[in-house]
Structure formats: structure tokens, C-alpha cells
Design an enzyme around this catalytic site. Sequence first.
Site, PDB file in Angstrom:
ATOM      1  N   LYS A 173       3.526  57.963  41.232  1.00 44.82           N
ATOM      2  CA  LYS A 173       2.792  57.971  42.496  1.00 44.82           C
ATOM      3  C   LYS A 173       1.293  57.962  42.239  1.00 44.82           C
ATOM      4  CE  LYS A 173       1.136  60.981  45.783  1.00 44.82           C
ATOM      5  NZ  LYS A 173       0.173  59.999  46.216  1.00 44.82           N
ATOM      6  N   GLU A 248      -2.697  68.625  34.340  1.00 49.95           N
ATOM      7  CA  GLU A 248      -4.115  68.408  33.984  1.00 49.95           C
ATOM      8  C   GLU A 248      -4.913  68.628  35.255  1.00 49.95           C
ATOM      9  OE1 GLU A 248      -4.976  67.946  30.950  1.00 49.95           O
ATOM     10  OE2 GLU A 248      -2.967  67.601  30.157  1.00 49.95           O
ATOM     11  N   CYS A 282     -13.338  64.630  35.776  1.00 51.18           N
ATOM     12  CA  CYS A 282     -12.978  66.031  35.504  1.00 51.18           C
ATOM     13  C   CYS A 282     -13.762  66.561  34.309  1.00 51.18           C
ATOM     14  CB  CYS A 282     -11.483  66.135  35.265  1.00 51.18           C
ATOM     15  SG  CYS A 282     -10.918  65.050  33.941  1.00 51.18           S
ATOM     16  N   GLU A 384     -15.025  74.249  41.742  1.00 52.23           N
ATOM     17  CA  GLU A 384     -15.214  72.841  41.391  1.00 52.23           C
ATOM     18  C   GLU A 384     -15.751  72.068  42.596  1.00 52.23           C
ATOM     19  OE1 GLU A 384     -11.746  70.275  40.868  1.00 52.23           O
ATOM     20  OE2 GLU A 384     -12.644  69.528  39.018  1.00 52.23           O
TER      21      GLU A 384
HETATM   22  P1  NAD Z   1      -5.130  66.146  44.365  1.00 50.51           P
HETATM   23  O1  NAD Z   1      -4.519  67.322  43.699  1.00 50.51           O
HETATM   24  O2  NAD Z   1      -5.466  66.245  45.800  1.00 50.51           O
HETATM   25  O3  NAD Z   1      -4.157  64.885  44.270  1.00 50.51           O
HETATM   26  C1  NAD Z   1      -3.669  64.415  43.033  1.00 50.51           C
HETATM   27  C2  NAD Z   1      -2.353  63.701  43.275  1.00 50.51           C
HETATM   28  O4  NAD Z   1      -1.393  64.658  43.708  1.00 50.51           O
HETATM   29  C3  NAD Z   1      -2.423  62.628  44.359  1.00 50.51           C
HETATM   30  O5  NAD Z   1      -1.614  61.541  43.998  1.00 50.51           O
HETATM   31  C4  NAD Z   1      -1.853  63.355  45.568  1.00 50.51           C
HETATM   32  O6  NAD Z   1      -1.279  62.507  46.507  1.00 50.51           O
HETATM   33  C5  NAD Z   1      -0.785  64.219  44.910  1.00 50.51           C
HETATM   34  N1  NAD Z   1      -0.380  65.396  45.687  1.00 50.51           N
HETATM   35  C6  NAD Z   1      -1.072  66.031  46.678  1.00 50.51           C
HETATM   36  N2  NAD Z   1      -0.337  67.054  47.162  1.00 50.51           N
HETATM   37  C7  NAD Z   1       0.812  67.077  46.458  1.00 50.51           C
HETATM   38  C8  NAD Z   1       1.965  67.917  46.486  1.00 50.51           C
HETATM   39  N3  NAD Z   1       2.086  68.925  47.346  1.00 50.51           N
HETATM   40  N4  NAD Z   1       2.948  67.687  45.606  1.00 50.51           N
HETATM   41  C9  NAD Z   1       2.848  66.680  44.702  1.00 50.51           C
HETATM   42  N5  NAD Z   1       1.791  65.836  44.649  1.00 50.51           N
HETATM   43  C10 NAD Z   1       0.785  66.031  45.514  1.00 50.51           C
HETATM   44  O7  NAD Z   1      -6.368  65.743  43.476  1.00 50.51           O
HETATM   45  P2  NAD Z   1      -7.427  64.593  43.776  1.00 50.51           P
HETATM   46  O8  NAD Z   1      -8.326  65.077  44.874  1.00 50.51           O
HETATM   47  O9  NAD Z   1      -6.712  63.292  43.918  1.00 50.51           O
HETATM   48  O10 NAD Z   1      -8.230  64.535  42.389  1.00 50.51           O
HETATM   49  C11 NAD Z   1      -9.312  65.344  42.083  1.00 50.51           C
HETATM   50  C12 NAD Z   1      -8.891  66.492  41.206  1.00 50.51           C
HETATM   51  O11 NAD Z   1      -8.265  66.014  40.032  1.00 50.51           O
HETATM   52  C13 NAD Z   1     -10.065  67.322  40.728  1.00 50.51           C
HETATM   53  O12 NAD Z   1      -9.729  68.680  40.839  1.00 50.51           O
HETATM   54  C14 NAD Z   1     -10.198  66.928  39.268  1.00 50.51           C
HETATM   55  O13 NAD Z   1     -10.801  67.901  38.442  1.00 50.51           O
HETATM   56  C15 NAD Z   1      -8.792  66.697  38.900  1.00 50.51           C
HETATM   57  N6  NAD Z   1      -8.693  65.881  37.700  1.00 50.51           N
HETATM   58  C16 NAD Z   1      -8.307  66.459  36.529  1.00 50.51           C
HETATM   59  C17 NAD Z   1      -8.229  65.699  35.370  1.00 50.51           C
HETATM   60  C18 NAD Z   1      -7.785  66.288  34.052  1.00 50.51           C
HETATM   61  O14 NAD Z   1      -7.487  65.529  33.149  1.00 50.51           O
HETATM   62  N7  NAD Z   1      -7.722  67.600  33.914  1.00 50.51           N
HETATM   63  C19 NAD Z   1      -8.570  64.348  35.419  1.00 50.51           C
HETATM   64  C20 NAD Z   1      -8.985  63.806  36.627  1.00 50.51           C
HETATM   65  C21 NAD Z   1      -9.034  64.572  37.759  1.00 50.51           C
END
Ligand code: NAD
Length: 480
Positions: A173, A248, A282, A384
Site C-alpha cells: 500500500k 521505521e 525522516c 516531529e
Molecule cells: P503515516 O503514518 O500517516 O502514513 C504512512 C502509511 O501508513 C500511509 O500509507 C498511510 O496510509 C498508512 N496508514 C495510516 N494509518 C494506518 C493504519 N491505521 N494502519 C495501517 N496503515 C496506516 O505517515 P506519513 O504522514 O505518510 O509519513 C510521514 C512520517 O513517516 C513521518 O513521521 C516520518 O518521520 C516517517 N518516516 C520515517 C522513515 C524512516 O525510515 N524511519 C522514512 C520516511 C518517513
Amino acid sequence: MERLQNLIDGTLRPAQSGRWLDVHAPATGEVFAQLPDSDEHDVELAVQAAKRAAPGWNALGREGRSKVLLKLSELIERDLDEFARAESRDNGKPLSLARKVDIPRAVANFRFFATAILHFPSEAHLMDDVAVNWTDRQPIGVVGCISPWNLPLYLFTWKIAPALAAGNCVVAKPSEVTPLTAYRMSLLCEEAGMPPGVLNIIHGLGPKVGAAITAHSGIPAISFTGGTRTGAEIARVAAPMFKKLSLELGGKNPVLVFADCDFEEMLATTVRSSFTNQGQICLCGSRILIHRSIYDRFKEAFVERVKALRVGDPDDPASDLGAVVSKDHMEKVLAYIALAKEEGGRVLCGGERVVLEAPLKDGWYIAPTVIEGLDGRCRTNQEEIFGPVVTLQPFDDEEQAVAMANHTPYGLAAVVWTRDLKRSHRVARALQAGIVWVNCWMIRDLRTPFGGMKQSGVGREGGVDALRFFTEAKNVCIKL
Ligand code: NAD
């Protein structure tokens, strides 16, 4: 208007619900496409297709799977420019960045794991004359991969490539905020020779599609990249089902600037580590800690450089920053800037929305922002923000710098600037971070373990760590 499709069992199709969601272009704020508003019914079809495809995909062997993944990497590379344009349009990032970093890295992810699997060693443990143990690593079967919007194809492929290389079938997804390049990739799967059902891509909202993947009993492993709060929700659902989890998550990364650093190199790199991709990586450093003896010199030089950064049309090669990813996200970042002021912070530059000329006047742009005068305990320095916002704080000695750096719930990445070799070792070892860069930032060797400590995640991706995650180890003990 273009309507994106799910990829299930090798065919492109809309959501069973028949519903659609809008895809926005951050540069202009306009809707330019729609994605399927899928749910658990689409996930169910994908899991069934993946289960049917798994024995055949595994039977292809490493060489056979490697060929398909290499072909897919070649096709993405062939269409690099089109992919880069799609990524920039969907995410708001400068086209030059998508061309130089995002899409080449997606190509590299497939190439790396397509070849890594050929060299993935088997282990054996000999017990003198008693027995020999060997570790059999078999694919898990069907795995779930869920990715965020900041580096869309880059992070999507970072999960899918090792999962497929190791012999699994995937239900994946992409973020609903940036679905375009994952969809473009699904159009290439057949040409790459990917058998139907091996890779299934389901578009839609996290609480529907992501939650259905997380809760599905036919998916025993989930690899997730995204926010810490979402990671906690996934862990809450998956833990009682004893799923394998790789999480992650978010970060609040410190940059430690010691007085003996190479000032010019540090300055140029710190501008990049603060504002690349509008600060939406990130691994960006968001808390800059500077030795008090060079604090004023740093502040002056840094603010001058940041003021010279150009926020503009993502298509314009002269733009250093494009748009942030969504209206909601822009409002979240602006709310944090307001909070920083309430907490007593002084905005040294930026601090507001940038309104460009038509046709970009409704786009979501924020000026790169530098704030000082806040201590490490306030929310601005604890939570963050994930946008073009950094804070400056002075420190007096190494011990204090390390304590300040570690003083957040996160532990993803850290950057250390010093010419003192002994100090670089001491500080790197004392930092609570999964990744430490010394005198550099974002140099990535795909063989290295990648991930965070504390609330930044569980597990490591990359190299053998990823191949181990996507396989089950079984010890076979044979008496001699
Ligand atoms: P998010 O957690 O809102 O969404 C990430 C993914 O999870 C999306 O595909 C979303 O649709 C899905 N999702 C949302 N709710 C869900 C649920 N209840 N169950 C399963 N999946 C669900 O994050 P975002 O806003 O898309 O991305 C930004 C975040 O990602 C920041 O916190 C950033 O630090 C983090 N990030 C971390 C890394 C790393 O390697 N540690 C890399 C990139 C981004």
C-alpha cells in the site's frame, strides 16, 4: 481526469466499492487524478492472489526472481524522466531532486536486492563430531508493505524489492497522498515478467487499506514506514497475532556542531540536511546544536545561506525548495511555527507561507525557517515537525551536547561535525540513534543496517537485515 487502478492478480482494476479519492498537486493545490478508495474486500482479493502465486514465485529460485527484478529496475530507469515528473507533481518536490535522488534510488533498490539475494549466504554450525546445524531461510509467504508520502517510490521499493527477492508475494500500500509512481510501476510489472499475484498494489486510505493489511490473518509479516503514532497502532493490532514487524518511524534528529569542524563543509551540508525535500525526510536534522564559542558565527552564516534559498516552482531547476506535500501538512507545520513563538522562540528567517504567482498561487509553500531561543524540553524541540523548520541551541561541552542530542523520545539519525577523531568515536557511540553520520549526511550504502531506536522504530532494513526480516529461519540439526 486520470483514474489510477489497483494491481491485483496481475490485472489493473478499480476498488470494488467503486469509490474514488482525489489526488492533489501540491504545487498548485489542484486535483489532477483520482485513486481507488479501496477497503478490506480489495485486500482480501490481493491476499488470495498472493497465496496462489507464492509457490510458483518461490520455485523460480533466486536466479529467476533476480531476473524479473532486474528487468523491472531497467524499465523504471528507461522511464526515469516520466517517473520523476510524476513524483514531483504528486509530492511537490523539486523535479531536479526526483530525477537525481528519488527515481535513481528506486532503480537501485531493485538492482541491489535482485543481486543481494544471489549472494545471501547460508549459515552452518558444526559441533565437532556430534552434529551439524544449518540455517534454512525460507520466504514467509505473503507479506504486507506500507509506505509514506515523503519519498514515495524510493521507500515503496525499499520494502518491496527485498520482500520479492527473498521469495515472498506482496500486498503493498503506497501512501494515498502520493500514489502516482507506485501506479506507474504497476503498469510495468507485466513487461518485467512478474507473474500475476506476486506483487499486488492496493490504493486507498490508511485506516481502511493499511488497517486491513495489518489485521489480515493471511499476512504474517508487515514492513511499515511512517509516523510513530501509526506504527503504534499497527503494533497494537499485530502483536497479539504474533506478526513479524519492521517499523521505521519518525525522528527529531540532532546535528552536533563542534568548534573544530570544517566550517564551510559543515555549513553547506547543514543547509542540505535541514531543508532538502522541504525538510520532509525522516533523516533531516531538525535540532542544530552548536558549540557556544561558534554559535554567533554559525547563526549569521547559516541564516544568510537559508535566506538565499529559493522556494519556487518544482519544475524550475533554480528552485531549492518546492511545495510541502498537502494543505493539511502545511497547516500542521505553520501551527508548529506558531507554537514555537508561543514557547518563546525567535524566528530568524522564514516563519510563514510563501504565496507564489499564478498558476502556483494556491500551492502549499513554506519559507525555510530557523528558530532560536528555545530549550530542549519544549514541544518544538521534542515533537516531529517534518517540514522546513530547524531550531538552533548552544552547548558548552561534549557531555552536554550528547545529553541534549539524546533528550527526545526519538532515536533515528544524528550528524556530528568535528575534526577530532577520538571525539567522533566517543560521541557516535554515545548517541541514541540508529544512524550516525560524521562530517557528512545522507551517504547511504544499501548494505548497512537502517532504522531507529526508541520511538523511531523496531528492527532494521537494508542489506542482509532486510533479507532476514523477509525470511523465516529454521535450524536443521543433523547428527553426524
Ligand atoms: P503515516 O503514518 O500517516 O502514513 C504512512 C502509511 O501508513 C500511509 O500509507 C498511510 O496510509 C498508512 N496508514 C495510516 N494509518 C494506518 C493504519 N491505521 N494502519 C495501517 N496503515 C496506516 O505517515 P506519513 O504522514 O505518510 O509519513 C510521514 C512520517 O513517516 C513521518 O513521521 C516520518 O518521520 C516517517 N518516516 C520515517 C522513515 C524512516 O525510515 N524511519 C522514512 C520516511 C518517513
